[in-house]
Design a protein around this motif. Structure first.
Motif, short mmCIF file in Angstrom:
data_model
loop_
_atom_site.label_atom_id
_atom_site.label_comp_id
_atom_site.label_asym_id
_atom_site.label_seq_id
_atom_site.Cartn_x
_atom_site.Cartn_y
_atom_site.Cartn_z
N LYS A 32 15.11 -111.44 -26.03
CA LYS A 32 14.33 -112.68 -25.92
C LYS A 32 13.05 -112.47 -25.11
O LYS A 32 12.00 -113.05 -25.44
N LEU A 33 13.12 -111.67 -24.07
CA LEU A 33 11.93 -111.43 -23.26
C LEU A 33 10.88 -110.65 -24.05
O LEU A 33 9.68 -110.77 -23.76
N ASN A 34 11.31 -109.88 -25.02
CA ASN A 34 10.34 -109.16 -25.87
C ASN A 34 9.44 -110.13 -26.63
O ASN A 34 8.32 -109.77 -27.01
N LEU A 35 9.92 -111.36 -26.85
CA LEU A 35 9.12 -112.35 -27.56
C LEU A 35 7.88 -112.75 -26.77
O LEU A 35 6.93 -113.31 -27.34
N LEU A 36 7.87 -112.47 -25.46
CA LEU A 36 6.72 -112.82 -24.64
C LEU A 36 5.51 -111.94 -24.94
O LEU A 36 4.38 -112.28 -24.56
N GLY A 37 5.73 -110.81 -25.60
CA GLY A 37 4.64 -109.95 -25.99
C GLY A 37 4.09 -109.07 -24.88
O GLY A 37 2.97 -108.57 -24.98
N ILE A 38 4.87 -108.85 -23.82
CA ILE A 38 4.41 -108.02 -22.70
C ILE A 38 5.39 -106.88 -22.43
O ILE A 38 5.42 -106.33 -21.33
N SER A 39 6.20 -106.52 -23.41
CA SER A 39 7.28 -105.55 -23.18
C SER A 39 6.77 -104.15 -22.85
O SER A 39 7.52 -103.35 -22.29
N THR A 40 5.49 -103.85 -23.18
CA THR A 40 4.95 -102.53 -22.84
C THR A 40 4.66 -102.40 -21.35
O THR A 40 4.37 -101.30 -20.88
N GLU A 41 4.74 -103.49 -20.62
CA GLU A 41 4.37 -103.49 -19.21
C GLU A 41 5.55 -103.24 -18.27
O GLU A 41 5.36 -103.12 -17.06
N TYR A 42 6.77 -103.15 -18.81
CA TYR A 42 7.92 -103.06 -17.91
C TYR A 42 9.12 -102.42 -18.61
O TYR A 42 9.15 -102.28 -19.83
N GLN A 43 10.09 -102.05 -17.81
CA GLN A 43 11.42 -101.67 -18.28
C GLN A 43 12.43 -102.42 -17.42
O GLN A 43 12.23 -102.60 -16.22
N LEU A 44 13.52 -102.86 -18.04
CA LEU A 44 14.56 -103.60 -17.32
C LEU A 44 15.82 -102.74 -17.20
O LEU A 44 16.17 -102.00 -18.12
N ARG A 45 16.47 -102.85 -16.08
CA ARG A 45 17.73 -102.13 -15.89
C ARG A 45 18.56 -102.84 -14.82
O ARG A 45 18.04 -103.66 -14.04
N THR A 46 19.83 -102.53 -14.80
CA THR A 46 20.72 -103.05 -13.77
C THR A 46 21.60 -101.93 -13.26
O THR A 46 21.77 -100.89 -13.93
N GLU A 47 22.15 -102.12 -12.10
CA GLU A 47 23.17 -101.19 -11.60
C GLU A 47 24.09 -101.94 -10.65
O GLU A 47 23.70 -102.94 -10.03
N LEU A 48 25.31 -101.46 -10.60
CA LEU A 48 26.27 -102.01 -9.64
C LEU A 48 26.04 -101.34 -8.29
O LEU A 48 25.99 -100.12 -8.19
N VAL A 49 25.85 -102.16 -7.27
CA VAL A 49 25.59 -101.66 -5.93
C VAL A 49 26.58 -102.30 -4.96
O VAL A 49 27.31 -103.23 -5.32
N HIS A 50 26.59 -101.80 -3.75
CA HIS A 50 27.47 -102.37 -2.72
C HIS A 50 26.62 -102.93 -1.59
O HIS A 50 25.66 -102.30 -1.15
N ARG A 51 26.96 -104.11 -1.17
CA ARG A 51 26.34 -104.74 -0.01
C ARG A 51 27.44 -105.07 0.98
O ARG A 51 28.27 -105.95 0.73
N ASN A 52 27.46 -104.29 2.08
CA ASN A 52 28.52 -104.46 3.09
C ASN A 52 29.89 -104.34 2.43
O ASN A 52 30.77 -105.18 2.63
N THR A 53 30.07 -103.33 1.61
CA THR A 53 31.29 -102.95 0.89
C THR A 53 31.60 -103.85 -0.29
O THR A 53 32.55 -103.58 -1.04
N GLN A 54 30.83 -104.92 -0.52
CA GLN A 54 31.08 -105.79 -1.66
C GLN A 54 30.20 -105.37 -2.84
O GLN A 54 29.00 -105.15 -2.68
N GLN A 55 30.80 -105.32 -4.04
CA GLN A 55 30.07 -104.89 -5.22
C GLN A 55 29.33 -106.07 -5.85
O GLN A 55 29.87 -107.19 -5.95
N ALA A 56 28.10 -105.84 -6.30
CA ALA A 56 27.30 -106.87 -6.96
C ALA A 56 26.34 -106.18 -7.92
O ALA A 56 26.19 -104.95 -7.91
N THR A 57 25.68 -106.96 -8.76
CA THR A 57 24.75 -106.43 -9.75
C THR A 57 23.32 -106.54 -9.24
O THR A 57 22.88 -107.61 -8.84
N LYS A 58 22.61 -105.43 -9.24
CA LYS A 58 21.19 -105.41 -8.86
C LYS A 58 20.35 -105.32 -10.12
O LYS A 58 20.57 -104.46 -10.98
#
Length: 466
Positions: free
Chosen positions: A35-61
């Motif tokens: 859906k974000l590709n519909l904005l027509g600016i996809s050449t300007e960025y890359q998207l990614r996620t990773e699971l990280v830990h914050r004070n031993t708790q896992q969350a998505t960054k």
């Protein structure tokens, strides 16, 4: 029961934390990318996620890697510092969109500065969003969030919102944060939004205007306008970004403790820095409880003189004030059928309302006064429609302010089908309830019954439910 979301923000709120929480809760990253590709600016960025830990708790960054930044990233990643040492507390350093922060990305060179090449003003951003043909709610929410940012900055600097020059709110990652958050909430089919009280943070942050005190002026303005409850959690960092705060103030039905709900999913969105407490935005998703729990908790509170609404909606949204442009022109030589077409064209161009009034012009000629109301950013588009589609030779314009009630959409099930109900509130008081015209019309056509009967039944069902 309505599907609702509660944003628990113990370490504040930022756009990338919102998207991280939404993805953690089940929104597919692939859907957001599509859906974000519909904005027509996809050449300007890359998207990614990773699971990280914050004070031993896992969350998505969630990360927005800008093309300009990637070209400067060293091949030997071992030279990069820990993000907790180089990034802002709740978002990447480049996510301080509003204040044009001088980004320090220490990739082996101290105080290296990277400036974004894609700085866009508000009308350009709105054009990008409108042209993308996003889902209707996503488009409306995204435009509203950016509008809130413009109004806040305009108030801070003492200029009209239409004249605000955004330093980096127009940067690519800001558009991704706001539109991506709205896409995720729409994908989850959330109907109502609630937010916790917000931590103030403390200290200072570097911006284009020099060093600013935390909370920053735009955030303070948004909090003031929407009467957001705040508190100090003892963390001397910037915790609430203008982008995240604008998302909250635009979407919130209320701020405070969570409403009674059946929790179905939890989304955890990580901030960049490790703090004294887990730097995680917690998104609760579920269905609103209409009965169970209210009576039990309400009974205990009545002894203290507190009603049920005050327990679960301690911080109702006030009436909002927004800036609008009013366009007027008189016409005495145009077919009424053409004026009907002009109505449709004006709404397509961004008008909020269009109406005519009969008038008597010079030489006693009968005519109409055609009025269009729009947000300032759509003024030029609406004027273009009037000049193109009517015989007028001139248009009067004025900038005004209007007070609008807080509105939310609820859904009722009738024997003929579902109908959306628009509920308008002034503070805690419901002042207007109206079924959506199009829903009633569609059912009336399909079931071959009168529109008035569908409207009456939908209204009766809503009142019976409440």
């Amino acid at each position: 029961m309505n599907k609702i979301a509660y944003f628990d923000c113990p370490t504040g709120i930022a756009g990338d934390m919102c998207i991280g929480a939404l993805i953690h809760a089940g929104v597919p990253l692939e859907y957001l990318i599509e859906k974000l590709n519909l904005l027509g600016i996809s050449t300007e960025y890359q998207l990614r996620t990773e699971l990280v830990h914050r004070n031993t708790q896992q969350a998505t960054k969630f990360y927005v890697d800008l093309a300009a930044d990637l070209s400067l990233k060293p091949k030997n990643s071992a030279t990069e510092l820990d993000p907790s040492e180089t990034e802002s507390p709740t978002f990447d350093a480049r996510h301080h969109h509003h204040h044009g922060e001088e980004h320090s990305h220490s990739h082996g060179e101290p105080d290296a500065e990277i400036s974004h090449t894609h700085h866009r003003n508000l009308p350009q951003i709105e054009q990008i969003i409108v042209s993308a043909k996003l889902p209707p709610r996503v488009e409306a929410w995204s435009l509203a969030v950016f509008g809130k940012l413009a109004e806040a900055e305009g108030a801070v600097h003492g200029i009209p919102a239409s004249e605000v020059h955004f330093h980096e709110v127009g940067a690519t990652d800001a558009i991704i944060d706001i539109v991506g958050t709205c896409l995720g909430l729409d994908w989850l089919d959330i109907q109502e939004f609630y937010f916790s009280a917000m931590p103030t943070g403390a200290g200072t942050v570097k911006a284009a205007h020099g060093r600013l005190a935390v909370p920053t002026p735009a955030v303070m303005r948004l909090w003031e306008t929407h009467r957001v409850p705040v508190y100090s959690n003892g963390i001397d960092r910037e915790l609430c970004t203008p982008t995240g705060t604008a998302i909250a103030c635009t979407l919130a039905s209320a701020f405070g403790p969570p409403p009674p709900m059946q929790i179905q999913a939890i989304g955890l969105g990580a901030g960049s820095r490790n703090l004294a407490i887990p730097n995680i935005l917690r998104l609760w998703i579920g269905e609103k409880e209409e009965g169970r729990g209210k009576k039990e908790e309400g009974r205990g509170k009545r002894e203290e003189g507190i009603g049920e609404k005050e327990i679960f909606n301690q911080f109702p949204m006030p009436n909002a004030i927004e800036t609008i442009t009013v366009l007027e022109t008189q016409i005495d030589d145009l077919s009424p059928q053409a004026i009907g077409y002009v109505f449709d064209a004006l709404f397509a161009a961004g008008a909020l309302d269009v109406f005519t009034a009969p008038i008597v012009m010079k030489k006693s000629r009968l005519g109409v006064l055609l009025t269009a109301i729009c947000h300032p950013q759509f003024q030029d588009a609406c004027e273009a429609v009037l000049f193109r589609e009517t015989t007028t030779l001139g248009i009067r314009r004025s900038t005004q302010q209007r007070t609008i009630l807080h509105r939310e959409i609820q859904t009722v099930k009738t024997e003929y089908g579902e109908v959306k109900i628009k509920v308008a509130k002034s503070g805690e008081t419901i002042v207007n309830v109206q079924p959506e015209y199009e829903d009633c019309a569609e059912i009336a056509r399909l079931k071959n019954i009168s529109w008035r009967e569908v409207h009456r039944l939908a209204l009766q069902t809503w009142y019976d439910r409440t």
